[in-house]
Structures are given as structure tokens and as C-alpha cells.
Design a protein around this motif. Sequence first.
Motif, PDB file in Angstrom:
ATOM      1  N   ARG A 427     -19.568   0.062  -7.997  1.00 15.18           N
ATOM      2  CA  ARG A 427     -18.772  -0.771  -7.292  1.00 15.18           C
ATOM      3  C   ARG A 427     -18.437  -0.244  -5.854  1.00 15.18           C
ATOM      4  NH1 ARG A 427     -16.434   0.267 -11.904  1.00 15.18           N
ATOM      5  NH2 ARG A 427     -14.918   1.481 -10.973  1.00 15.18           N
ATOM      6  N   ILE A 428     -18.500  -1.154  -4.870  1.00 15.11           N
ATOM      7  CA  ILE A 428     -17.880  -0.702  -3.387  1.00 15.11           C
ATOM      8  C   ILE A 428     -16.791  -1.743  -3.103  1.00 15.11           C
ATOM      9  CG2 ILE A 428     -18.616  -0.652  -1.084  1.00 15.11           C
ATOM     10  CD1 ILE A 428     -21.518  -0.207  -1.954  1.00 15.11           C
ATOM     11  N   ASP A 429     -15.803  -1.163  -2.860  1.00 18.42           N
ATOM     12  CA  ASP A 429     -14.394  -1.776  -2.378  1.00 18.42           C
ATOM     13  C   ASP A 429     -14.414  -2.062  -0.947  1.00 18.42           C
ATOM     14  OD1 ASP A 429     -12.165  -3.130  -2.136  1.00 18.42           O
ATOM     15  OD2 ASP A 429     -11.037  -1.919  -3.443  1.00 18.42           O
ATOM     16  N   THR A 430     -14.997  -2.859  -0.271  1.00 18.03           N
ATOM     17  CA  THR A 430     -14.855  -2.974   1.237  1.00 18.03           C
ATOM     18  C   THR A 430     -13.355  -3.025   1.663  1.00 18.03           C
ATOM     19  OG1 THR A 430     -15.353  -5.486   1.213  1.00 18.03           O
ATOM     20  CG2 THR A 430     -17.243  -3.959   1.311  1.00 18.03           C
ATOM     21  N   SER A 431     -12.717  -3.522   1.089  1.00 19.25           N
ATOM     22  CA  SER A 431     -11.148  -3.295   1.480  1.00 19.25           C
ATOM     23  C   SER A 431     -10.637  -2.001   1.773  1.00 19.25           C
ATOM     24  CB  SER A 431     -10.145  -4.229   0.597  1.00 19.25           C
ATOM     25  OG  SER A 431      -9.946  -3.514  -0.528  1.00 19.25           O
ATOM     26  N   ARG A 432     -11.363  -1.210   1.136  1.00 15.85           N
ATOM     27  CA  ARG A 432     -10.994   0.269   1.363  1.00 15.85           C
ATOM     28  C   ARG A 432     -11.708   1.023   2.497  1.00 15.85           C
ATOM     29  NH1 ARG A 432      -8.102   2.565  -3.349  1.00 15.85           N
ATOM     30  NH2 ARG A 432      -7.634   0.988  -4.850  1.00 15.85           N
ATOM     31  N   ILE A 433     -12.565   0.299   3.210  1.00 15.43           N
ATOM     32  CA  ILE A 433     -13.566   0.686   4.397  1.00 15.43           C
ATOM     33  C   ILE A 433     -12.842   0.163   5.601  1.00 15.43           C
ATOM     34  CG2 ILE A 433     -15.877   1.136   5.395  1.00 15.43           C
ATOM     35  CD1 ILE A 433     -16.766   0.407   2.419  1.00 15.43           C
ATOM     36  N   HIS A 434     -12.378   0.949   6.555  1.00 18.72           N
ATOM     37  CA  HIS A 434     -11.955   0.429   7.532  1.00 18.72           C
ATOM     38  C   HIS A 434     -12.878   1.273   8.872  1.00 18.72           C
ATOM     39  CE1 HIS A 434      -8.511  -0.446   5.160  1.00 18.72           C
ATOM     40  NE2 HIS A 434      -8.638   0.582   4.753  1.00 18.72           N
ATOM     41  N   LEU A 435     -13.037   0.290   9.896  1.00 15.00           N
ATOM     42  CA  LEU A 435     -13.365   0.962  11.305  1.00 15.00           C
ATOM     43  C   LEU A 435     -12.866   0.503  12.252  1.00 15.00           C
ATOM     44  CD1 LEU A 435     -16.138   2.129  12.485  1.00 15.00           C
ATOM     45  CD2 LEU A 435     -17.081  -0.426  12.908  1.00 15.00           C
ATOM     46  N   TYR A 436     -12.288   1.412  13.047  1.00 19.15           N
ATOM     47  CA  TYR A 436     -11.487   1.395  14.421  1.00 19.15           C
ATOM     48  C   TYR A 436     -12.098   1.810  15.662  1.00 19.15           C
ATOM     49  CZ  TYR A 436      -7.883   1.171  10.426  1.00 19.15           C
ATOM     50  OH  TYR A 436      -7.150   0.930   9.549  1.00 19.15           O
ATOM     51  N   ALA A 437     -11.806   0.932  16.695  1.00 17.31           N
ATOM     52  CA  ALA A 437     -12.414   1.143  17.770  1.00 17.31           C
ATOM     53  C   ALA A 437     -11.079   1.556  18.745  1.00 17.31           C
ATOM     54  CB  ALA A 437     -13.183  -0.066  18.332  1.00 17.31           C
ATOM     55  N   LYS A 438     -11.329   2.168  19.766  1.00 16.87           N
ATOM     56  CA  LYS A 438     -10.446   2.892  20.508  1.00 16.87           C
ATOM     57  C   LYS A 438     -10.442   2.046  22.122  1.00 16.87           C
ATOM     58  CE  LYS A 438      -7.944   7.050  22.232  1.00 16.87           C
ATOM     59  NZ  LYS A 438      -7.833   8.495  22.499  1.00 16.87           N
ATOM     60  N   HIS A 439      -9.410   1.192  22.577  1.00 16.79           N
ATOM     61  CA  HIS A 439      -9.492   0.576  23.817  1.00 16.79           C
ATOM     62  C   HIS A 439      -7.802   1.012  24.460  1.00 16.79           C
ATOM     63  CE1 HIS A 439     -12.941  -1.580  22.800  1.00 16.79           C
ATOM     64  NE2 HIS A 439     -12.639  -1.773  21.787  1.00 16.79           N
ATOM     65  N   ASP A 440      -8.137   1.507  25.614  1.00 14.40           N
ATOM     66  CA  ASP A 440      -6.935   1.607  26.298  1.00 14.40           C
ATOM     67  C   ASP A 440      -5.800   2.507  25.637  1.00 14.40           C
ATOM     68  OD1 ASP A 440      -8.038   0.177  28.563  1.00 14.40           O
ATOM     69  OD2 ASP A 440      -7.098  -1.602  27.880  1.00 14.40           O
ATOM     70  N   SER A 441      -6.441   3.578  25.017  1.00 11.12           N
ATOM     71  CA  SER A 441      -5.672   4.542  24.105  1.00 11.12           C
ATOM     72  C   SER A 441      -5.065   3.844  22.844  1.00 11.12           C
ATOM     73  CB  SER A 441      -4.511   5.101  24.841  1.00 11.12           C
ATOM     74  OG  SER A 441      -4.653   5.808  26.232  1.00 11.12           O
ATOM     75  N   LEU A 442      -5.338   2.723  22.663  1.00 10.47           N
ATOM     76  CA  LEU A 442      -4.865   2.027  21.253  1.00 10.47           C
ATOM     77  C   LEU A 442      -5.987   1.903  20.455  1.00 10.47           C
ATOM     78  CD1 LEU A 442      -2.305  -0.486  22.753  1.00 10.47           C
ATOM     79  CD2 LEU A 442      -1.951   1.772  21.830  1.00 10.47           C
TER      80      LEU A 442
END
Length: 643
Positions: A427-442
Motif C-alpha cells: 500500500r501507498i497512502d499518498t495523503s501521507r506524502i507532502h511536497l512543499y515549495a518555498k516562496h518568499d520565505s513561506l
Amino acid sequence: MRKILLFCYILVLTLAGCARMGNPDGGWYDETPPRVVGASPTDKSVNVSSKKIAILFNEFIKLDNAQEKVVVSPPQLEVPEIKASGKSIIVTLLDSLKKNTTYTIDFSDAISDNNENNPMGNYTYSFSTGAEIDTFEVSGYVLEAQNLEPLKGVLVGLYSNLEDTAFTKTPMQRVSRSDSRGHFVIKGVAPGHYRIYALEDMDGDYMYTQKSERLAFLRDTIIPTAKADIRQDTLWKDSLHIESISRTGYTHFLPDDIVLQAFSTPLTNRYLVKTERQSPDHFSIFFSYGDSLQPIIKGLNFNEREAFIIEPSEKNDTMTYWLRDTALVNQDTLRMELTYRMTDSLGMLQPVTEELEVLAKQGYAKRMKQKQKEFDEWFKMQEKNRKKGLPYDSVMPAKPLALRFSVSGALDPDRNIFISSPTPLARIDTSRIHLYAKHDSLWYESRFKLRDVGRREHMLLGEWQPGTEYSLELDSAAFTDIYEGFSSKMKRGFKVKDYDAYSSFFVNISGLNGKPLVIQMLNSSDKVYKEQKTSNGQTEFYYVTPGTYYLRLFVDDNNNGLWDCGNYERGLQPEQVYYFHEEIECRAKWDVTREWNPLLRSLNRQKPAKITQQKADKERTVKKNRNAERAKAMGIPYIPQDY
């Protein structure tokens, strides 16, 4: 006049001897190579019946690596005896002599004097059993077809029989061996029409009889010719100044630009090689060649139904069976009947059945003992923490699923992230995988896709923005394998490099219009860095990391994106490979463009020397000027030895 000059030299030496008695310590160096003073039979003799040849020299000589360097033509099935003794070389041919045939014994640069190792240079002795001696020569190069590497020590031969079967049924008529540059010269060739072949002769029979033997062939007919020509020789004073240029007439033998591209035929015979069970949770079955039909397993001490997750290799020549049931994982011996297709004596695939016993490399009892040891160590640590009033666990945590990620620190904008698991995933639970990008310190959530590229590997595709920082974060149990092992919480940061960190490379190819091409940028190890397919000759490479690169292409005749070797039985040549002859320097913020017509340079002059693995042997030369330097240091006049 000569007597007067000689008298003057003797007088000078006498006067020098009055001031300093004797020669320099150790005497003069020997700076002259050996030379032939006679032979029996005489070189280029005709109507010869003797199988024993004696070649006489003016000084003591030695032979260097005669077995590799000396080539007798026509080829001898019984290896000739070649011995150096004092001032002579004795060659004894053990095969019967053929009628009306020119024999050549090519010593290459194997002969040198015994004192200072001065090489004689390339020397060939010849004789004929008939009334005429043949003198034509054909020459060229042998290269590895896939990467244009020069091939050393490969047999090259001619056939006057132009049928394809000659190469597989009869020995070559006239032969040579390629040197460290891949260069060969076949000597003593009679007028006529020939086919030419190259062979890495494994069994010494001078013909293609084993599929494991590397070979090359041309469909063109070779017609030896000769013409009078002029050779320009330059004598240098030093590395910058020319002393003189002389023009010398010689006989130019043609063709002298043959290029043979050698390849190894894939061994397609299929048979069972071995079985392995390195880990108790899976075993692998290895075959010599792939098959479109998977083997069939019948369990003899277990039920094979729904017992496995099957993982085939890319070429279907290895099958890995992951055991679903932990009871089977704990079973040390798996007995089974294996039905698969094997090649018979006629080259056809036929079903066969074998009984196999697959044993775990480490038995169940030993594994349990190791687990108990790990538990005891863990429990001891928890007891220490409890007595000290420190936090402790009451249940030993399970080992997390050890995922591997292809990114570490930096990512190219045209790449994606690969996530690999040591065991098949359930199983792979994609709801538990997160990708974040940083823009203007946020930090903002960034979209991604997860694509299955194998039983144990997935590719994470993102909208990568150059110059942007990203954070890939996994909650606990994002990935779960078939044994209910799950991944732990994880966070991995990386940055997609900025546009300014890269170069762009463009190449316009001419001369191969309309052909399907695969263009490859190579690193300094001759390995593929990037590649593109094209049919119009225009190729663009973006996001090139600054550095030095090389360029290769192959003509993808069957349009499968892979380089394919030749097939002698079907008359197919390997797919043609070309190299751009110069290195390419790519710098940050640069756009680099090259125009390339691969047909303008011969294949043996294309591959850059810096990435050619087979380097040319250092040419053996006579050590000169040592006596003049010694005489100058001793303060006495020097008369050249060959005066």
C-alpha cells in the motif's frame, strides 16, 4: 680524400688519448639497431621447399614476445617454433607447405639487439613455394563497433572464396593481427578478389566457429592494387624547428583504409544457470537468456498458489520470487518442480522440468538467535533507563521500512525523484506524502504525481521551479510492504538549481539526413550523461552541468532507442556509431553550438584520445646522441659509430 679524412680523425683521437687514456667508463653506447646480413633460404626466394628458415644478423639479438607479435601467413594450425639464438633467428614451420604460395613471417618490432635493446623496426621475411612471390598488401583498422575503441591482438584475414560459408568452414588464407592502435597490415597478397574478416579467435582454428568469438565482416569485395607514390619525411632540429624535408618514392599499396567494426553475438541459448536465496523472504532463478514465457513452479513441500509476487528482470533472464506468507519465509528449504523452456541441440526452445531445492542462506534457528540477541540488548537498555528514571519503551519497536531516495541536496529541473523499497509494497497512502515549495520565505504545498516504475520503485514527478527550495515529507506509514513493515516519519530538503547554474548545448548534424539517430552527451569516462532522439539532425540539451563533455551518436535503424549489434548469419552489420572528434566545454550561462558531419572523418580518427581506453603502445626507438653527450662531458671528440 677519404683516406686523408680518416687520417685526421685518427690523429685527433690519438692526441685526445695523450691527454686522457682509454675510452669513457663502460665504453661507448651501442646506438645502432641490428640488421640482417643473410638468410637461408634467402629473403624473397622462390621455389622453396624447406620448412626451416634461418635469419642471420650482424650482432646478438633477442625476440620480444614472439608468440604475440610474430605472425606467419598463411596461418599455421600447428604453432611454428620461433627461437632466437645468438646472432640468428630460427623459424621451423610444422604445417605442410602449400604449393605456389607466398609465405610471410612478420616480426613487427619484436627484434632488438641484446645489449641496448635497440629495436630493428618492423621486419618481414618472405618466400614462395612457387615461381613467383606475391607482394600486395591491404591494411586498415579494427574497432569495437559500440564505442570505436581500437582492438588489439585481433586476427584479420582474407578469403578468395567469396561465399559467406568460407568464414565458418575453412581457415583464413592470409592473416595479420591488429596492434595497440587497432591497425593491421596483411602482406604477401596475390592479385585477385577477396572478402575480409576480423576474429577474436578463441580456439585457434582461424575461422568463426563459436558464437562467443568477437567478429567483424565487410560485404565489400577487396581488390589489392599498388601505385608509385611520394612520402614526405621531416627531420626536426628540435620540437619547434625543422632541419630538412625530404621526399622519398615508395610503393603505395591499396586499400589502406579498411575499417572493420567488431561485435559480439548475443548468446541466445537458454538454460538454467543457478538458484539463490540470499534472504529468507525471496529467492531468484537465473537463466542464460530471457524468454517471453515465465517458468511454472509446482511446490513439493508447500502450496505454490498465491505464494509469490514475481519480479522479472528487464531481459526476463532472472526471475525473483517474493514469498507472501511468513510461514514460507521461515521455512529453510523449499522443494519444487520447475518447468521452463530450454534450447535443444537444434536451437529450438523446448519445455523441460527439473526438481529443485532452494535453501535459505541463513537458517531459521540462526535468525531467531540473532533476533533474541537484539531483543536482549534492547531490553537491557530499557531497564537501565527505567532504573534511572529516564523514558523507556515497554514494547520493542519494529524496524522501519528502509526507503531510498535518489535526491540529496540538489536536483536538476529536468530530473525527478525515485523512491525505492527493499521489499514489494502492498500500500501507498499518498495523503501521507507532502511536497512543499518555498516562496518568499513561506512554504506552500506543491503538486506532485507518484508513478509506479516497478514492483519496488516509484517516481515522484513535481513541477520543479529552478532556484526554488523544496521539502519532501513523509508521515509515518506512508509506504507499507507485503510483510506489514511501514516507513517511518521522514523529511528531506533539497533545492532545484537555478537556470544560471547550467549551460545549454545544441548540435546540428548533417550527412545522415532522415535517419533515426540517438545523440549522446558523454562524460570523461565515456558514459552517457544525457541523450536525445532525432530524425532531422537537430538536437538540444538543456540543464547541462558545467564541465567537459564528448559527443556520440548511433543510427537507430530499428528505432528501438537502443544500440543493436550485428548478426553474421543474417548479414546484418551493427548499428553505426560515430564520435565527434573534439571535446566540448560547457560553462554556466553559456549556449554552446556545434555543427557536425560524422562522415567527414574516418572512423579510426573520430574518438577523442582522452576517452579512448586502449592507448597506443609507446613506439620503440633507438636511443640516440648518448655517445655524443658522453664524449662532450669527457672533453674528447666523438666519431659516430657508423662512420
